[in-house]
Design a protein around this motif. Structure first.
Motif, PDB file in Angstrom:
ATOM      1  N   VAL A  59       0.844  -1.201   0.000  1.00  0.00           N
ATOM      2  CA  VAL A  59       0.000   0.000   0.000  1.00  0.00           C
ATOM      3  C   VAL A  59       0.876   1.248   0.000  1.00  0.00           C
ATOM      4  O   VAL A  59       0.617   2.220  -0.729  1.00  0.00           O
ATOM      5  CB  VAL A  59      -0.945  -0.006   1.219  1.00  0.00           C
ATOM      6  N   LEU A  60       1.920   1.223   0.815  1.00  0.00           N
ATOM      7  CA  LEU A  60       2.844   2.366   0.841  1.00  0.00           C
ATOM      8  C   LEU A  60       3.554   2.537  -0.502  1.00  0.00           C
ATOM      9  O   LEU A  60       3.826   3.663  -0.927  1.00  0.00           O
ATOM     10  CB  LEU A  60       3.878   2.180   1.952  1.00  0.00           C
ATOM     11  N   ALA A  61       3.851   1.425  -1.180  1.00  0.00           N
ATOM     12  CA  ALA A  61       4.478   1.514  -2.503  1.00  0.00           C
ATOM     13  C   ALA A  61       3.555   2.218  -3.483  1.00  0.00           C
ATOM     14  O   ALA A  61       3.986   3.057  -4.290  1.00  0.00           O
ATOM     15  CB  ALA A  61       4.835   0.122  -3.009  1.00  0.00           C
ATOM     16  N   LEU A  62       2.263   1.902  -3.435  1.00  0.00           N
ATOM     17  CA  LEU A  62       1.297   2.548  -4.328  1.00  0.00           C
ATOM     18  C   LEU A  62       1.097   4.015  -3.957  1.00  0.00           C
ATOM     19  O   LEU A  62       0.930   4.867  -4.843  1.00  0.00           O
ATOM     20  CB  LEU A  62      -0.033   1.797  -4.287  1.00  0.00           C
ATOM     21  N   VAL A  63       1.114   4.315  -2.658  1.00  0.00           N
ATOM     22  CA  VAL A  63       1.016   5.724  -2.233  1.00  0.00           C
ATOM     23  C   VAL A  63       2.215   6.508  -2.747  1.00  0.00           C
ATOM     24  O   VAL A  63       2.074   7.639  -3.249  1.00  0.00           O
ATOM     25  CB  VAL A  63       0.920   5.816  -0.693  1.00  0.00           C
ATOM     26  N   LEU A  64       3.390   5.922  -2.648  1.00  0.00           N
ATOM     27  CA  LEU A  64       4.591   6.585  -3.159  1.00  0.00           C
ATOM     28  C   LEU A  64       4.496   6.794  -4.664  1.00  0.00           C
ATOM     29  O   LEU A  64       4.924   7.835  -5.183  1.00  0.00           O
ATOM     30  CB  LEU A  64       5.826   5.755  -2.810  1.00  0.00           C
ATOM     31  N   ALA A  65       3.932   5.816  -5.378  1.00  0.00           N
ATOM     32  CA  ALA A  65       3.748   5.969  -6.825  1.00  0.00           C
ATOM     33  C   ALA A  65       2.795   7.121  -7.134  1.00  0.00           C
ATOM     34  O   ALA A  65       3.013   7.886  -8.089  1.00  0.00           O
ATOM     35  CB  ALA A  65       3.211   4.668  -7.427  1.00  0.00           C
TER      36      ALA A  65
ATOM     37  N   PHE B  18      15.546   3.342  -1.918  1.00  0.00           N
ATOM     38  CA  PHE B  18      16.102   4.134  -0.822  1.00  0.00           C
ATOM     39  C   PHE B  18      15.032   4.461   0.213  1.00  0.00           C
ATOM     40  O   PHE B  18      15.279   4.410   1.427  1.00  0.00           O
ATOM     41  CB  PHE B  18      16.720   5.414  -1.373  1.00  0.00           C
ATOM     42  N   MET B  19      13.819   4.780  -0.254  1.00  0.00           N
ATOM     43  CA  MET B  19      12.728   5.118   0.657  1.00  0.00           C
ATOM     44  C   MET B  19      12.328   3.914   1.505  1.00  0.00           C
ATOM     45  O   MET B  19      12.115   4.021   2.723  1.00  0.00           O
ATOM     46  CB  MET B  19      11.521   5.615  -0.137  1.00  0.00           C
ATOM     47  N   GLU B  20      12.232   2.748   0.879  1.00  0.00           N
ATOM     48  CA  GLU B  20      11.853   1.540   1.607  1.00  0.00           C
ATOM     49  C   GLU B  20      12.902   1.190   2.655  1.00  0.00           C
ATOM     50  O   GLU B  20      12.563   0.835   3.804  1.00  0.00           O
ATOM     51  CB  GLU B  20      11.680   0.378   0.620  1.00  0.00           C
ATOM     52  N   ALA B  21      14.166   1.281   2.286  1.00  0.00           N
ATOM     53  CA  ALA B  21      15.238   0.984   3.238  1.00  0.00           C
ATOM     54  C   ALA B  21      15.211   1.964   4.410  1.00  0.00           C
ATOM     55  O   ALA B  21      15.444   1.573   5.564  1.00  0.00           O
ATOM     56  CB  ALA B  21      16.591   1.043   2.531  1.00  0.00           C
TER      57      ALA B  21
END
Length: 287
Positions: A145-151, A214-217
């Protein structure tokens, strides 16, 4: 694509001769191969906590065991897989939105262009990292979900790049001729404009994956994901308190190196692709 209308004809061969592209592609290939072979390379379940804590590297534990009794090498492979998956999901979704909004804005112009570009300006002014930290801290959504928000927050950069090139492309003779022959907007965008801007998609995708990794890490390092989820950032965070012990070289150093190589791979790819396929930089490079 008809070579007569391909503004990038002949550049692929020169791209393969660029050392930065070769380095980036080689690093990406090695990391991809590592992930493909991970089911055979990993001798243990990354969540198995039955091993002796702080056991040194051995034939059965290539990078030793962490403080929780989990195999470090298995944890490293699982973390690489999750970190890269986050980046690829963000890059794919962000690029898809960038293509959709960039081409739509360039083709229809008028109020459609004004609305989309003002939304893009607004999103560019919002610090994505703060939005993700707040969402992760208060709502604890899944990483996907956070990946899609970042997209959703990251599409404006690729949309602007695609729009700027699509504005010149839409007035070319072959597209004008297809329009006069009755081609619909959907046909002209999908059949002509979208394929001819393909090199720009590579630039945007590589840049977005690099940013998302980088954001995920960073979020994992801060402990904002599920603590049982493996990630390179989480592995670094877990190992950092024990930096003063001689286990740092097989527990702390490997995830740092792996994360560095992952970011370097997409950085080199993004820079070299932009250098070759962004018309504004290609002319300067050719000179």
């Amino acid at each position: 694509m008809d070579a007569r209308f391909d503004p990038y004809a002949g550049l692929w061969r020169r791209l393969l001769a660029d050392p930065w592209f070769v380095i980036g592609a080689s690093l990406a290939a090695v990391l991809a191969l590592l992930l493909l072979l991970s089911p055979w390379l990993s001798l243990h379940d990354p969540h198995d906590m039955t091993h002796v804590p702080f056991a040194p590297p051995s034939a059965s534990h290539w990078l030793g065991v962490n403080d929780g009794g989990m195999d470090v090498f298995a944890e490293l492979l699982a973390g690489l897989r999750n970190t890269l998956a986050f980046g690829l999901i963000t890059g794919t979704a962000g690029l898809a939105l960038g293509i959709l909004f960039g081409l739509t804005s360039a083709w229809f112009r008028g109020w459609v262009d004004q609305v989309l570009m003002r939304v893009a300006d607004l999103l560019l002014a919002i610090p994505a990292v703060m939005i993700l930290i707040l969402l992760a801290a208060f709502y604890r959504p899944s990483p996907w979900v956070l990946a899609l928000v970042l997209a959703l927050l990251a599409w404006p950069t690729s949309a602007r790049l695609i729009r700027s090139q699509a504005l010149g492309l839409k007035n070319r003779p072959h597209i004008a001729a297809a329009r006069q022959m009755g081609g619909s907007s959907a046909y002209l965008i999908g059949r002509h404009m979208m394929p001819e801007l393909f090199p720009l998609y590579l630039i945007a995708f590589a840049a977005k994956v690099r940013m998302a990794v980088f954001m995920e890490a960073s979020l994992s390092f801060l402990g904002l994901f599920d603590p049982t989820r493996k990630s390179l950032g989480r592995t670094i965070s877990d190992a950092l308190p024990f930096y003063y012990l001689d286990i740092w070289w097989y527990w702390l150093l490997p995830p740092i190196l792996l994360l560095t190589l992952l970011i370097m791979a997409f950085t080199f790819l993004a820079v070299s692709l932009e250098r070759f396929f962004d018309p504004r930089l290609r002319a300067a490079w050719a000179g």
